[in-house]
Design a protein around this motif. Structure first.
Motif, PDB file in Angstrom:
ATOM      1  N   ILE A  72      13.167  12.243   1.227  1.00 18.21           N
ATOM      2  CA  ILE A  72      11.839  11.959   0.674  1.00 18.21           C
ATOM      3  C   ILE A  72      11.557  12.879  -0.517  1.00 18.21           C
ATOM      4  N   GLY A  73      11.865  14.158  -0.384  1.00 22.64           N
ATOM      5  CA  GLY A  73      11.634  15.111  -1.467  1.00 22.64           C
ATOM      6  C   GLY A  73      12.429  14.771  -2.716  1.00 22.64           C
ATOM      7  N   ILE A  74      13.688  14.417  -2.545  1.00 23.91           N
ATOM      8  CA  ILE A  74      14.527  14.037  -3.691  1.00 23.91           C
ATOM      9  C   ILE A  74      14.013  12.739  -4.318  1.00 23.91           C
ATOM     10  N   SER A  75      13.674  11.772  -3.474  1.00 23.43           N
ATOM     11  CA  SER A  75      13.187  10.480  -3.978  1.00 23.43           C
ATOM     12  C   SER A  75      11.899  10.647  -4.781  1.00 23.43           C
ATOM     13  N   LEU A  76      10.932  11.387  -4.241  1.00 22.27           N
ATOM     14  CA  LEU A  76       9.680  11.612  -4.967  1.00 22.27           C
ATOM     15  C   LEU A  76       9.932  12.365  -6.271  1.00 22.27           C
ATOM     16  N   SER A  77      10.858  13.314  -6.245  1.00 22.65           N
ATOM     17  CA  SER A  77      11.186  14.079  -7.457  1.00 22.65           C
ATOM     18  C   SER A  77      11.747  13.184  -8.541  1.00 22.65           C
ATOM     19  N   ILE A  78      12.625  12.268  -8.156  1.00 25.61           N
ATOM     20  CA  ILE A  78      13.214  11.340  -9.128  1.00 25.61           C
ATOM     21  C   ILE A  78      12.158  10.369  -9.644  1.00 25.61           C
ATOM     22  N   LYS A  90       8.862  10.655  -9.731  1.00 21.54           N
ATOM     23  CA  LYS A  90       7.789  11.300 -10.496  1.00 21.54           C
ATOM     24  C   LYS A  90       8.320  12.211 -11.600  1.00 21.54           C
ATOM     25  N   SER A  91       9.630  12.337 -11.703  1.00 21.14           N
ATOM     26  CA  SER A  91      10.262  13.236 -12.682  1.00 21.14           C
ATOM     27  C   SER A  91       9.692  14.651 -12.582  1.00 21.14           C
ATOM     28  N   ASP A  92       9.511  15.096 -11.350  1.00 19.28           N
ATOM     29  CA  ASP A  92       8.939  16.418 -11.086  1.00 19.28           C
ATOM     30  C   ASP A  92       9.618  16.987  -9.845  1.00 19.28           C
ATOM     31  N   TRP A  93      10.543  17.931 -10.052  1.00 14.32           N
ATOM     32  CA  TRP A  93      11.319  18.474  -8.940  1.00 14.32           C
ATOM     33  C   TRP A  93      10.521  19.446  -8.083  1.00 14.32           C
ATOM     34  N   LEU A  94       9.243  19.642  -8.391  1.00 14.07           N
ATOM     35  CA  LEU A  94       8.387  20.427  -7.530  1.00 14.07           C
ATOM     36  C   LEU A  94       8.250  19.751  -6.156  1.00 14.07           C
ATOM     37  N   TRP A  95       8.346  18.434  -6.136  1.00 20.06           N
ATOM     38  CA  TRP A  95       8.265  17.692  -4.875  1.00 20.06           C
ATOM     39  C   TRP A  95       9.394  18.079  -3.935  1.00 20.06           C
ATOM     40  N   PHE A  96      10.599  18.229  -4.467  1.00 21.23           N
ATOM     41  CA  PHE A  96      11.723  18.620  -3.618  1.00 21.23           C
ATOM     42  C   PHE A  96      11.475  20.017  -3.049  1.00 21.23           C
ATOM     43  N   SER A  97      10.918  20.890  -3.852  1.00 22.95           N
ATOM     44  CA  SER A  97      10.578  22.232  -3.389  1.00 22.95           C
ATOM     45  C   SER A  97       9.557  22.175  -2.253  1.00 22.95           C
TER      46      SER A  97
END
Length: 129
Positions: free
Chosen positions: A34-40, A42-49
């Motif tokens: 989910i974190g990787i998918s949202l990051s991709i 939204k183009s925001d890797w803060l989600w993965f964090s």
């Protein structure tokens, strides 16, 4: 042998699954996906964090699994060789000190989980208002 009511914590029925290795590892994998998918998306890797904080919770749950598998009090019982009967005639294997220790461990786990979620997602509260 029936377990004494003194050896059962009120949250035991709800927490035993938290010690299931496959379920907890599955949770960690789903949180990473989910974190990787949202990051991709939204183009925001803060989600993965952010979802990393939930993966940390999975690790905490596995480390704490002995407190979940038998129950909060029974996992820490020191009196297994010296069981007694309670007022209802059921076997009691914990003493007051074991139950206090079990409650303290359970409280620590809950606080750590809540703190980790706040660490990962707390700043989003301001974005909701």
């Amino acid at each position: 042998m029936k377990t004494s009511k003194h050896d059962v914590h009120k949250f035991d029925p709800y927490i035993k699954f938290l010690g299931d290795k496959k379920a907890v590892i599955g949770f960690a994998i789903v949180m990473a996906i989910i974190g990787i998918s949202l990051s991709i998306i939204k183009s925001d890797w803060l989600w993965f964090s952010r979802f990393g904080s939930l993966i940390t919770i999975a690790g905490l749950l596995l480390l704490s699994s002995p407190s979940f598998m038998k129950g909060i009090y029974l996992s820490n019982a020191s009196a297994f060789g010296f069981a007694s009967l309670d007022e209802d005639g059921n076997t009691r294997v914990t003493n007051e000190e074991d139950r206090k220790l079990g409650s303290k461990i359970f409280s620590g786990i809950v606080i750590t989980i809540l703190g980790t979620v706040v660490w990962g997602f707390g700043d989003l509260i301001g974005k909701l208002c």
